[in-house]
Design a protein around this motif. Sequence first.
Motif, PDB file in Angstrom:
ATOM      1  N   SER A 175       1.198  -1.193   0.210  1.00  0.00           N
ATOM      2  CA  SER A 175       0.152  -0.067   0.263  1.00  0.00           C
ATOM      3  C   SER A 175       0.564   1.333   0.423  1.00  0.00           C
ATOM      4  O   SER A 175       2.203   1.408   0.276  1.00  0.00           O
ATOM      5  N   ILE A 176      -0.114   2.354  -0.071  1.00  0.00           N
ATOM      6  CA  ILE A 176       1.020   4.015   0.215  1.00  0.00           C
ATOM      7  C   ILE A 176       1.205   3.967   1.919  1.00  0.00           C
ATOM      8  O   ILE A 176       0.279   3.233   2.427  1.00  0.00           O
TER       9      ILE A 176
ATOM     10  N   SER B  67      -4.151  -2.258  -1.758  1.00  0.00           N
ATOM     11  CA  SER B  67      -4.816  -0.307  -1.827  1.00  0.00           C
ATOM     12  C   SER B  67      -3.878  -0.295  -3.002  1.00  0.00           C
ATOM     13  O   SER B  67      -4.114  -0.763  -3.753  1.00  0.00           O
ATOM     14  N   LEU B  68      -2.711   0.721  -2.838  1.00  0.00           N
ATOM     15  CA  LEU B  68      -2.605   0.963  -4.122  1.00  0.00           C
ATOM     16  C   LEU B  68      -2.408  -0.180  -5.215  1.00  0.00           C
ATOM     17  O   LEU B  68      -2.088   0.005  -5.851  1.00  0.00           O
TER      18      LEU B  68
ATOM     19  N   MET C  19      -4.710  -1.248  -7.739  1.00  0.00           N
ATOM     20  CA  MET C  19      -4.944  -0.351  -8.371  1.00  0.00           C
ATOM     21  C   MET C  19      -3.812  -0.541  -9.565  1.00  0.00           C
ATOM     22  O   MET C  19      -3.600  -0.653 -10.315  1.00  0.00           O
TER      23      MET C  19
ATOM     24  N   MET D 183     -10.817   6.594  -5.425  1.00  0.00           N
ATOM     25  CA  MET D 183     -10.833   7.723  -4.432  1.00  0.00           C
ATOM     26  C   MET D 183     -11.271   8.775  -4.062  1.00  0.00           C
ATOM     27  O   MET D 183     -10.854   9.749  -5.397  1.00  0.00           O
TER      28      MET D 183
ATOM     29  N   TRP E  28      -7.538  13.640  -1.128  1.00  0.00           N
ATOM     30  CA  TRP E  28      -6.287  12.550  -1.401  1.00  0.00           C
ATOM     31  C   TRP E  28      -4.792  14.454  -1.701  1.00  0.00           C
ATOM     32  O   TRP E  28      -4.137  14.598  -1.430  1.00  0.00           O
TER      33      TRP E  28
ATOM     34  N   ARG F 203      -3.929  15.622   1.399  1.00  0.00           N
ATOM     35  CA  ARG F 203      -3.096  15.246   1.728  1.00  0.00           C
ATOM     36  C   ARG F 203      -1.745  15.227   0.953  1.00  0.00           C
ATOM     37  O   ARG F 203      -0.871  15.566   1.893  1.00  0.00           O
TER      38      ARG F 203
ATOM     39  N   ARG G  30      -6.819   4.317   9.715  1.00  0.00           N
ATOM     40  CA  ARG G  30      -7.197   4.428   8.377  1.00  0.00           C
ATOM     41  C   ARG G  30      -6.661   2.968   8.241  1.00  0.00           C
ATOM     42  O   ARG G  30      -7.098   1.998   7.511  1.00  0.00           O
ATOM     43  N   PHE G  31      -5.346   2.518   8.633  1.00  0.00           N
ATOM     44  CA  PHE G  31      -4.756   1.153   8.351  1.00  0.00           C
ATOM     45  C   PHE G  31      -5.149  -0.038   8.826  1.00  0.00           C
ATOM     46  O   PHE G  31      -5.331  -1.166   8.369  1.00  0.00           O
TER      47      PHE G  31
ATOM     48  N   TYR H 267       5.655   9.337  -0.746  1.00  0.00           N
ATOM     49  CA  TYR H 267       4.449   9.305  -0.249  1.00  0.00           C
ATOM     50  C   TYR H 267       3.654  10.384  -1.745  1.00  0.00           C
ATOM     51  O   TYR H 267       2.514   9.867  -1.973  1.00  0.00           O
TER      52      TYR H 267
ATOM     53  N   ILE I 132      -2.429   7.585  -6.982  1.00  0.00           N
ATOM     54  CA  ILE I 132      -4.372   7.121  -6.503  1.00  0.00           C
ATOM     55  C   ILE I 132      -5.402   8.529  -6.908  1.00  0.00           C
ATOM     56  O   ILE I 132      -6.914   7.743  -7.039  1.00  0.00           O
TER      57      ILE I 132
ATOM     58  N   SER J  45     -10.465   2.401   5.134  1.00  0.00           N
ATOM     59  CA  SER J  45     -10.082   3.372   3.915  1.00  0.00           C
ATOM     60  C   SER J  45     -11.128   2.955   2.931  1.00  0.00           C
ATOM     61  O   SER J  45     -11.698   3.910   2.504  1.00  0.00           O
TER      62      SER J  45
ATOM     63  N   HIS K 183      -7.775  -2.058   6.843  1.00  0.00           N
ATOM     64  CA  HIS K 183      -7.110  -1.938   5.907  1.00  0.00           C
ATOM     65  C   HIS K 183      -6.074  -3.153   5.302  1.00  0.00           C
ATOM     66  O   HIS K 183      -5.624  -3.591   4.427  1.00  0.00           O
TER      67      HIS K 183
HETATM   68  O1  LIG Z   1      -6.558   5.877   3.667  1.00  0.00           O
HETATM   69  C1  LIG Z   1      -5.307   5.311   3.592  1.00  0.00           C
HETATM   70  O2  LIG Z   1      -4.412   5.806   4.016  1.00  0.00           O
HETATM   71  C2  LIG Z   1      -4.386   3.756   3.688  1.00  0.00           C
HETATM   72  C3  LIG Z   1      -4.294   3.874   1.423  1.00  0.00           C
HETATM   73  C4  LIG Z   1      -5.064   4.527   0.301  1.00  0.00           C
HETATM   74  C5  LIG Z   1      -4.722   3.842  -0.729  1.00  0.00           C
HETATM   75  C6  LIG Z   1      -3.239   3.070   0.584  1.00  0.00           C
HETATM   76  O3  LIG Z   1      -2.820   2.516  -0.621  1.00  0.00           O
HETATM   77  O4  LIG Z   1      -3.783   3.018   1.254  1.00  0.00           O
END
Ligand SMILES: O=C(O)CC1=CCC(=O)O1
Length: 259
Positions: free
Chosen positions: A29-30, A95-96, A99, A124, A129, A132, A151-152, A180, A187, A213, A239
């Motif tokens: 994931s990210i 997650s990522l 994708m 998403m 994003w 963030r 969220r993790f 990141y 994303i 998440s 997640h």
């Molecule tokens: O929402 C998060 O922080 C978790 C997340 C979203 C995409 C991913 O790779 O992790």
Amino acid sequence: MPFTSVKGAEIYWKMDGREDAPVLVLLNSIGSDMDLWDPVLPLLRDDYRLLRIDTRGHGASAAEPGDYSLSLLAEDVLTVARAAGAGTFALAGVSLGGMIGMELALSQPAVLEKLVLVCTSATMDAASWDARIATVRGQGMIAIAEMAMGRFLSPQFKADEPGAWDAVLRGLVSSDAEGYAGCGAAIRDMDLKDRIAGIACPTLVVTGTRDTSTPMEVHGEYLLATIPGAESLVLEAAHLAPLEAPEALAQGMTTFLEN
Ligand SMILES: O=C(O)CC1=CCC(=O)O1
């Protein structure tokens, strides 16, 4: 240490498992790196040749400045797989990572044998994003740590496995903010929603009952309804399912990959 250069960036990867077995690519994931798969690795290594790749901007891979795209991240995976001698492969991504797997399934259908999508989504909220990305570029990773950890992983996991929870936090805050942000842009800008009906390879959609998440009722259900023939595996996990439910995830993946 194996690195492969893609468009001037060094991408780190590692091969484990049985040498003569089919290749299974594992993506993170990210805000994490290939270590995310550590609890699952011993459960798969006898049956697969496991190719883990630190996603661009994460772990030991280069964190070039600027926005990345899913197609660039998919090109990283394809180039590394070729360098590692894998012509075709199955792929599991969290997650990522999922994708990137969907992007690869659409752009390189002949290469991808099977796809496992773990706690992921085809879309998403772009505005969140964007916010963030601006926060990590302006204030560093620490500014999003509490929100991202919530969220993790579930509160239950934090209480049961405080050491593992701390390790994830340490990995997150030591992530490169530019890497990141680059992945965050991929994303934010993804355009999978209207394309995933074209995924042709067998696909397993793994959802977590505690995932806040990419809640299963929204994100997983959309993947299941849209990817032709997609199968479902529901785990009691948040997640980062490879950490919260490694045995159930490995079992479900093995059943899917072998049939
Ligand atoms: O929402 C998060 O922080 C978790 C997340 C979203 C995409 C991913 O790779 O992790």
